[in-house]
Write a protein that holds these residues in place. Structure first.
Motif, PDB file in Angstrom:
ATOM      1  N   PRO A  65      -7.086   1.309 -16.313  1.00 48.48           N
ATOM      2  CA  PRO A  65      -6.002   2.222 -16.678  1.00 48.48           C
ATOM      3  C   PRO A  65      -6.168   2.677 -18.134  1.00 48.48           C
ATOM      4  CG  PRO A  65      -5.130   0.086 -15.948  1.00 48.48           C
ATOM      5  CD  PRO A  65      -6.612  -0.018 -15.989  1.00 48.48           C
ATOM      6  N   LYS A  66      -5.653   3.847 -18.446  1.00 49.00           N
ATOM      7  CA  LYS A  66      -5.664   4.314 -19.831  1.00 49.00           C
ATOM      8  C   LYS A  66      -4.832   3.362 -20.677  1.00 49.00           C
ATOM      9  CE  LYS A  66      -5.971   9.053 -18.290  1.00 49.00           C
ATOM     10  NZ  LYS A  66      -5.188  10.258 -18.025  1.00 49.00           N
ATOM     11  N   GLU A  67      -5.088   3.345 -21.957  1.00 47.30           N
ATOM     12  CA  GLU A  67      -4.424   2.406 -22.863  1.00 47.30           C
ATOM     13  C   GLU A  67      -2.899   2.505 -22.795  1.00 47.30           C
ATOM     14  OE1 GLU A  67      -4.457   1.824 -27.582  1.00 47.30           O
ATOM     15  OE2 GLU A  67      -6.429   1.803 -26.635  1.00 47.30           O
ATOM     16  N   ASP A  68      -2.364   3.714 -22.669  1.00 46.13           N
ATOM     17  CA  ASP A  68      -0.915   3.913 -22.653  1.00 46.13           C
ATOM     18  C   ASP A  68      -0.352   4.060 -21.232  1.00 46.13           C
ATOM     19  OD1 ASP A  68      -2.117   6.330 -22.136  1.00 46.13           O
ATOM     20  OD2 ASP A  68      -0.723   7.504 -23.355  1.00 46.13           O
ATOM     21  N   GLU A  69      -1.098   3.596 -20.243  1.00 46.45           N
ATOM     22  CA  GLU A  69      -0.726   3.797 -18.847  1.00 46.45           C
ATOM     23  C   GLU A  69      -0.558   2.460 -18.137  1.00 46.45           C
ATOM     24  OE1 GLU A  69      -2.435   6.983 -15.901  1.00 46.45           O
ATOM     25  OE2 GLU A  69      -3.812   5.292 -16.039  1.00 46.45           O
ATOM     26  N   LYS A  70       0.551   2.328 -17.412  1.00 48.00           N
ATOM     27  CA  LYS A  70       0.778   1.154 -16.572  1.00 48.00           C
ATOM     28  C   LYS A  70       0.959   1.646 -15.146  1.00 48.00           C
ATOM     29  CE  LYS A  70       3.599  -2.910 -15.852  1.00 48.00           C
ATOM     30  NZ  LYS A  70       4.721  -3.719 -16.340  1.00 48.00           N
ATOM     31  N   VAL A  71       0.052   1.222 -14.267  1.00 52.38           N
ATOM     32  CA  VAL A  71       0.091   1.637 -12.864  1.00 52.38           C
ATOM     33  C   VAL A  71       0.473   0.424 -12.026  1.00 52.38           C
ATOM     34  CG1 VAL A  71      -1.234   2.584 -10.936  1.00 52.38           C
ATOM     35  CG2 VAL A  71      -1.698   3.369 -13.276  1.00 52.38           C
ATOM     36  N   THR A  72       1.505   0.592 -11.201  1.00 51.54           N
ATOM     37  CA  THR A  72       1.912  -0.489 -10.299  1.00 51.54           C
ATOM     38  C   THR A  72       1.935   0.013  -8.869  1.00 51.54           C
ATOM     39  OG1 THR A  72       4.276  -0.006 -10.582  1.00 51.54           O
ATOM     40  CG2 THR A  72       3.318  -1.674 -12.035  1.00 51.54           C
ATOM     41  N   TRP A  73       1.624  -0.895  -7.968  1.00 51.29           N
ATOM     42  CA  TRP A  73       1.761  -0.656  -6.533  1.00 51.29           C
ATOM     43  C   TRP A  73       2.784  -1.669  -6.043  1.00 51.29           C
ATOM     44  CZ3 TRP A  73      -3.253   0.448  -3.351  1.00 51.29           C
ATOM     45  CH2 TRP A  73      -3.942   1.537  -3.901  1.00 51.29           C
ATOM     46  N   GLU A  74       3.761  -1.182  -5.299  1.00 51.45           N
ATOM     47  CA  GLU A  74       4.788  -2.055  -4.760  1.00 51.45           C
ATOM     48  C   GLU A  74       4.838  -1.921  -3.244  1.00 51.45           C
ATOM     49  OE1 GLU A  74       9.559  -3.030  -5.196  1.00 51.45           O
ATOM     50  OE2 GLU A  74       8.686  -1.367  -6.318  1.00 51.45           O
ATOM     51  N   PHE A  75       4.899  -3.062  -2.574  1.00 53.58           N
ATOM     52  CA  PHE A  75       5.032  -3.121  -1.123  1.00 53.58           C
ATOM     53  C   PHE A  75       6.359  -3.806  -0.830  1.00 53.58           C
ATOM     54  CE2 PHE A  75       0.546  -3.108  -2.161  1.00 53.58           C
ATOM     55  CZ  PHE A  75       0.056  -2.123  -1.324  1.00 53.58           C
ATOM     56  N   THR A  76       7.286  -3.085  -0.195  1.00 56.85           N
ATOM     57  CA  THR A  76       8.614  -3.635   0.044  1.00 56.85           C
ATOM     58  C   THR A  76       8.690  -4.266   1.436  1.00 56.85           C
ATOM     59  OG1 THR A  76       9.543  -1.611   0.994  1.00 56.85           O
ATOM     60  CG2 THR A  76       9.601  -1.828  -1.426  1.00 56.85           C
ATOM     61  N   GLU A  77       9.712  -5.077   1.622  1.00 57.80           N
ATOM     62  CA  GLU A  77       9.900  -5.737   2.917  1.00 57.80           C
ATOM     63  C   GLU A  77      10.234  -4.749   4.024  1.00 57.80           C
ATOM     64  OE1 GLU A  77      12.315  -9.216   3.018  1.00 57.80           O
ATOM     65  OE2 GLU A  77      11.444  -9.983   1.168  1.00 57.80           O
ATOM     66  N   ASP A  78      10.781  -3.581   3.667  1.00 55.82           N
ATOM     67  CA  ASP A  78      11.075  -2.578   4.694  1.00 55.82           C
ATOM     68  C   ASP A  78       9.922  -1.586   4.852  1.00 55.82           C
ATOM     69  OD1 ASP A  78      11.646  -1.506   2.199  1.00 55.82           O
ATOM     70  OD2 ASP A  78      13.367  -0.359   2.880  1.00 55.82           O
ATOM     71  N   SER A  79       8.693  -2.041   4.531  1.00 52.78           N
ATOM     72  CA  SER A  79       7.436  -1.309   4.797  1.00 52.78           C
ATOM     73  C   SER A  79       7.292  -0.012   4.007  1.00 52.78           C
ATOM     74  CB  SER A  79       7.282  -1.030   6.298  1.00 52.78           C
ATOM     75  OG  SER A  79       7.263  -2.237   7.005  1.00 52.78           O
ATOM     76  N   LEU A  80       7.754  -0.021   2.788  1.00 58.18           N
ATOM     77  CA  LEU A  80       7.584   1.134   1.917  1.00 58.18           C
ATOM     78  C   LEU A  80       6.570   0.794   0.832  1.00 58.18           C
ATOM     79  CD1 LEU A  80       8.669   4.019   1.476  1.00 58.18           C
ATOM     80  CD2 LEU A  80      10.350   3.041  -0.081  1.00 58.18           C
ATOM     81  N   PHE A  81       5.583   1.663   0.665  1.00 56.09           N
ATOM     82  CA  PHE A  81       4.600   1.544  -0.415  1.00 56.09           C
ATOM     83  C   PHE A  81       5.004   2.534  -1.507  1.00 56.09           C
ATOM     84  CE2 PHE A  81       0.817   3.636  -2.284  1.00 56.09           C
ATOM     85  CZ  PHE A  81       0.423   2.593  -3.113  1.00 56.09           C
ATOM     86  N   ILE A  82       5.095   2.048  -2.749  1.00 55.68           N
ATOM     87  CA  ILE A  82       5.479   2.900  -3.882  1.00 55.68           C
ATOM     88  C   ILE A  82       4.457   2.702  -4.989  1.00 55.68           C
ATOM     89  CG2 ILE A  82       7.270   3.441  -5.567  1.00 55.68           C
ATOM     90  CD1 ILE A  82       9.217   1.868  -3.652  1.00 55.68           C
ATOM     91  N   ARG A  83       3.810   3.799  -5.392  1.00 53.07           N
ATOM     92  CA  ARG A  83       2.908   3.751  -6.539  1.00 53.07           C
ATOM     93  C   ARG A  83       3.643   4.373  -7.723  1.00 53.07           C
ATOM     94  NH1 ARG A  83      -2.363   6.487  -5.430  1.00 53.07           N
ATOM     95  NH2 ARG A  83      -1.134   8.369  -5.669  1.00 53.07           N
ATOM     96  N   ARG A  84       3.641   3.667  -8.857  1.00 51.81           N
ATOM     97  CA  ARG A  84       4.295   4.154 -10.069  1.00 51.81           C
ATOM     98  C   ARG A  84       3.289   4.233 -11.205  1.00 51.81           C
ATOM     99  NH1 ARG A  84       8.334   0.707  -7.958  1.00 51.81           N
ATOM    100  NH2 ARG A  84      10.320   1.756  -7.644  1.00 51.81           N
ATOM    101  N   VAL A  85       3.430   5.251 -12.027  1.00 52.22           N
ATOM    102  CA  VAL A  85       2.670   5.372 -13.267  1.00 52.22           C
ATOM    103  C   VAL A  85       3.699   5.404 -14.386  1.00 52.22           C
ATOM    104  CG1 VAL A  85       1.046   6.751 -14.605  1.00 52.22           C
ATOM    105  CG2 VAL A  85       0.821   6.623 -12.107  1.00 52.22           C
ATOM    106  N   ASN A  86       3.636   4.405 -15.265  1.00 51.33           N
ATOM    107  CA  ASN A  86       4.625   4.267 -16.348  1.00 51.33           C
ATOM    108  C   ASN A  86       6.054   4.329 -15.808  1.00 51.33           C
ATOM    109  OD1 ASN A  86       2.571   4.009 -18.228  1.00 51.33           O
ATOM    110  ND2 ASN A  86       2.497   6.199 -18.611  1.00 51.33           N
ATOM    111  N   ASN A  87       6.289   3.601 -14.718  1.00 49.94           N
ATOM    112  CA  ASN A  87       7.592   3.466 -14.050  1.00 49.94           C
ATOM    113  C   ASN A  87       8.090   4.742 -13.370  1.00 49.94           C
ATOM    114  OD1 ASN A  87       8.029   0.694 -14.437  1.00 49.94           O
ATOM    115  ND2 ASN A  87       8.700   1.076 -16.530  1.00 49.94           N
TER     116      ASN A  87
END
Length: 130
Positions: A53-75
């Motif tokens: 990731p870029k120095e100022d970038e935070k990338v998260t992948w979230e998998f929820t119990e109700d089967s939703l995938f959410i990708r976030r960049v800097n929240n």
């Protein structure tokens, strides 16, 4: 005899105090489950080699119990879709192509191999953040 009883009582008291200070495990937490939030560390493969990731970038992948995938960049949500998993394989429909990943979880580290590409050449590494 009194010394033996006193020693045993002291040891029992000490063990009781040590046990009282321990955190209780979360019964819903499964260390082998993909459910949760993961921070992207790097991607390997292809012509670029390893990408971070870029120095100022935070990338998260979230998998929820109700089967939703959410990708976030800097929240900020950058992608969201329903997913399903079977054993060690993740799937989601991303027209016109199905995305397929093989995953392995070890010590709060998630390894994902992109099986959608032919041949599969990319692996993504994440650490669990909750």
């Amino acid at each position: 005899m009194k010394k033996t009883i006193l020693k045993i009582s002291f040891i029992f008291l000490l063990l009781s105090l040590m046990g009282a200070g321990c955190e209780k495990d979360n019964p819903d937490y499964n260390p082998n489950s993909i459910i949760g939030k993961w921070e992207w560390l790097y991607t390997s493969g292809g012509f670029a080699g390893t990408v971070y990731p870029k120095e100022d970038e935070k990338v998260t992948w979230e998998f929820t119990e109700d089967s939703l995938f959410i990708r976030r960049v800097n929240n900020n949500i950058s992608f969201q879709i329903n997913f399903y998993s079977s054993n060690d394989t993740l799937f989601w429909r991303n027209d016109p192509t199905d995305m397929i990943y093989r995953f392995l979880i070890k010590s709060d580290t998630l390894e994902l191999w992109d099986l959608s590409a032919i041949p599969p050449t990319f692996s993504h590494t994440f650490k669990r953040i909750n």
